[in-house]
Write an enzyme that holds these catalytic residues in place. Sequence first.
Site, short mmCIF file in Angstrom:
data_model
loop_
_atom_site.label_atom_id
_atom_site.label_comp_id
_atom_site.label_asym_id
_atom_site.label_seq_id
_atom_site.Cartn_x
_atom_site.Cartn_y
_atom_site.Cartn_z
N LYS A 23 0.77 -1.22 0.07
CA LYS A 23 -0.12 0.13 -0.10
C LYS A 23 1.02 1.36 -0.14
O LYS A 23 0.46 2.22 -0.73
CB LYS A 23 -0.73 -0.06 1.37
CG LYS A 23 -1.48 1.38 1.31
CD LYS A 23 -2.45 1.27 2.55
CE LYS A 23 -1.70 1.37 3.68
NZ LYS A 23 -1.45 2.97 4.45
N ASN A 24 2.02 1.25 0.91
CA ASN A 24 2.60 2.47 1.11
C ASN A 24 3.59 2.62 -0.08
O ASN A 24 4.59 3.64 0.15
CB ASN A 24 3.35 2.38 2.45
CG ASN A 24 2.46 2.50 3.56
OD1 ASN A 24 1.11 2.81 3.15
ND2 ASN A 24 2.59 2.08 4.65
N CYS A 119 -4.74 12.08 13.47
CA CYS A 119 -5.47 10.97 13.54
C CYS A 119 -5.27 10.45 14.70
O CYS A 119 -4.60 10.76 15.55
CB CYS A 119 -5.13 10.01 12.18
SG CYS A 119 -3.44 9.49 12.15
N ARG A 124 0.66 14.12 13.16
CA ARG A 124 0.96 13.99 11.85
C ARG A 124 0.92 15.33 10.90
O ARG A 124 0.36 15.40 9.99
CB ARG A 124 -0.23 13.18 11.04
CG ARG A 124 -0.63 12.02 11.68
CD ARG A 124 0.22 10.92 11.72
NE ARG A 124 0.68 10.34 10.38
CZ ARG A 124 0.08 9.37 9.89
NH1 ARG A 124 -0.79 8.58 10.43
NH2 ARG A 124 0.64 8.98 8.74
N PRO A 125 1.86 16.26 11.44
CA PRO A 125 2.27 17.37 10.77
C PRO A 125 2.84 17.06 9.29
O PRO A 125 3.36 16.10 9.11
CB PRO A 125 3.00 18.27 11.79
CG PRO A 125 3.78 17.20 12.23
CD PRO A 125 2.72 16.24 12.45
N ASP A 308 4.50 0.49 12.22
CA ASP A 308 3.34 -0.34 11.73
C ASP A 308 2.82 -1.79 12.30
O ASP A 308 2.18 -2.31 11.92
CB ASP A 308 3.24 -0.04 10.21
CG ASP A 308 3.09 1.25 9.70
OD1 ASP A 308 3.41 1.67 8.53
OD2 ASP A 308 2.96 1.82 10.38
N ARG A 400 -8.79 -0.40 4.45
CA ARG A 400 -7.74 0.71 4.04
C ARG A 400 -6.72 -0.12 3.51
O ARG A 400 -6.16 0.60 2.62
CB ARG A 400 -7.70 1.64 4.88
CG ARG A 400 -8.75 2.33 5.62
CD ARG A 400 -8.37 3.57 6.11
NE ARG A 400 -7.42 4.36 5.55
CZ ARG A 400 -7.14 5.47 6.11
NH1 ARG A 400 -7.26 6.13 7.11
NH2 ARG A 400 -6.04 6.34 5.33
C1 EPZ Z 1 4.45 6.66 6.31
O1 EPZ Z 1 3.74 7.76 7.13
C2 EPZ Z 1 3.06 5.38 6.48
N1 EPZ Z 1 2.24 5.91 5.35
C3 EPZ Z 1 2.88 5.23 7.70
O2 EPZ Z 1 1.83 3.88 7.54
C4 EPZ Z 1 4.14 4.89 8.71
O3 EPZ Z 1 3.51 4.52 9.65
C5 EPZ Z 1 5.08 5.98 8.50
O4 EPZ Z 1 5.20 6.25 7.09
C6 EPZ Z 1 6.22 5.74 9.33
O5 EPZ Z 1 7.11 4.45 8.80
C7 EPZ Z 1 2.23 5.87 4.18
O6 EPZ Z 1 3.33 5.62 3.51
C8 EPZ Z 1 1.17 6.28 3.19
P1 EPZ Z 1 6.37 9.86 8.66
P2 EPZ Z 1 4.17 9.32 7.04
O7 EPZ Z 1 6.33 11.20 7.87
O8 EPZ Z 1 5.07 9.58 5.73
C9 EPZ Z 1 6.73 13.14 12.02
C10 EPZ Z 1 0.19 2.71 7.94
O9 EPZ Z 1 -0.39 2.08 8.96
N2 EPZ Z 1 6.60 14.07 10.91
O10 EPZ Z 1 7.67 9.25 8.48
O11 EPZ Z 1 2.91 10.17 7.47
C11 EPZ Z 1 5.18 12.38 12.10
O12 EPZ Z 1 4.29 13.28 12.99
C12 EPZ Z 1 0.69 3.93 7.81
O13 EPZ Z 1 0.28 1.94 6.78
C13 EPZ Z 1 6.58 15.59 11.22
O14 EPZ Z 1 7.08 15.82 12.28
O15 EPZ Z 1 5.11 8.99 8.29
C14 EPZ Z 1 5.66 11.16 12.93
O16 EPZ Z 1 5.73 11.29 14.18
C15 EPZ Z 1 0.44 4.63 9.35
N3 EPZ Z 1 6.65 16.17 10.22
C16 EPZ Z 1 6.88 10.82 12.29
O17 EPZ Z 1 7.43 12.04 11.62
C17 EPZ Z 1 6.51 16.21 8.95
O18 EPZ Z 1 6.55 16.87 7.94
C18 EPZ Z 1 7.05 9.71 11.39
O19 EPZ Z 1 6.30 10.30 10.21
C19 EPZ Z 1 6.20 14.65 8.75
C20 EPZ Z 1 6.45 13.85 9.63
#
Ligand code: EPZ
Length: 439
Positions: A23-24, A119, A124-125, A308, A400
């Site tokens: 998916k990702n 969420c 999730r910023p 995850d 999803r």
């Molecule tokens: C991706 O989300 C995945 N989703 C998530 O999978 C996964 O948990 C996550 O990466 C971590 O591996 C998809 O790929 C669609 P991040 P993403 O940006 O990109 C902080 C699932 O169950 N952050 O690596 O949103 C954020 O708040 C989903 O399939 C900032 O602070 O994850 C978090 O604490 C859930 N500022 C951390 O980084 C930003 O601009 C990791 O977020 C971006 C992120």
Amino acid sequence: MGDILCIKGGVRLSGTVRAQGAKNAALPIMAATLLLEEGTVLINRVPRLDDVAIMADLLRHLGAKVDHSGELMQINITHDPRLFETPEGLVRKMRASSLVLGPLLARRGKAILPLPGGCSIGSRPIDLHLKGLARMGANLEIRRGAVYATAPGRLRGSRIYLDFPSVGATENLLMAAASAKGETVLENAAREPEITNLAQALTTMGAVIEGAGSGTIHIQGVETLKGGPMTVIPDRIEASTFLIAGAATGGEVTVIDVVPEHMEALLAKLEEAGASLMVKESSVTVRVDRPLTGVTLKTLPYPGFPTDLQPQMMVLLCLAEKTGVIHETVFESRFLHVGELKRMGAQIELQGNTSIVTGVPFLNGAEVHGTDLRACAALAIAGLAAKGTTLLKETHHLWRGYENFVDKMNDLGGKIFISNENDVCSPTATSLRELPSLQ
Ligand code: EPZ
């Protein structure tokens, strides 16, 4: 699809399931097609998921023609610079909608993106996405909860250091850099296999990228990109979910069409907990023939233990001997499933972002609520392992990210039924196979 699962407990899962496409990886690759002026992209092994359907609707809203039959998705892009706004409804439904920001800015020079809300697992910023795009010359303004972005002329390559190896920020910036002017260097980039898969897809389209999968990625921007064929990697999180289910129920499960090295962290932890593994080139078998023991795990960006899989592993620790400890370092509040597991008799003590899990001889079936995609999967595993019957609610989260989750679990010997009645598994509960086709 019904929103309540009726799960009969006491099963030992055994058998073989094939992993879906990731998916990702599918979601960013779909978004990347917006970098095309014109052209057709064929993407293989695209899973049939609600999130994929939402991304397809978003692309259609932005002028693309998307056809998804079986595992094959065909996307035809015709360039329409008037289309650059993403509807709030879709962004609210799926945070990964933010992945169209980089491609829209790079190709159409404009984008309006409602800020994705938080969420159940965290705020999730997308500040890191915006900071990187600003470094590339984008003008970004936040008004009434939406990002108004413009890139007069072309985005320009830049050296960008990510404060955190964010998956989404790395993907957005990688896509933007693919057709920016000059070289971009992403430092402290995410290293997930899905990033490498996206880079492969962009390279097929003509991008010039080096170092994807490492912490530093070099991208030489090119003027135009073309369509082409690409394939999504196996879903390491979905496959691992079935392996954990096999281990937690004391059975023997094989997942096929996987890339074992994408699952190293999980396999190491399953072995440390006492499971027996058989790893072949594209399959992994887990077998449990003695009580499992508690382990300590800490979620980290890849190649660390994936966040995850944290809820699913917590279920396994609930049933292991001794005590296990889970440190969740990636999301600030990914423990909403703890309360639900305690309703089933789990012994878990929460201390900030750490959970101390004391194993119990068995869990008891109960009525529980899924709070997010992976929590739902974890609670389903708990229901299969528990004594008695579990009623799992809010299972829309599951559809999803898991294709045919119920059928796959039942193929492994599970007894999961869709139950629409709000009571404990009314006799009318039916298996998915008996439901008229819902797609
Ligand atoms: C991706 O989300 C995945 N989703 C998530 O999978 C996964 O948990 C996550 O990466 C971590 O591996 C998809 O790929 C669609 P991040 P993403 O940006 O990109 C902080 C699932 O169950 N952050 O690596 O949103 C954020 O708040 C989903 O399939 C900032 O602070 O994850 C978090 O604490 C859930 N500022 C951390 O980084 C930003 O601009 C990791 O977020 C971006 C992120």
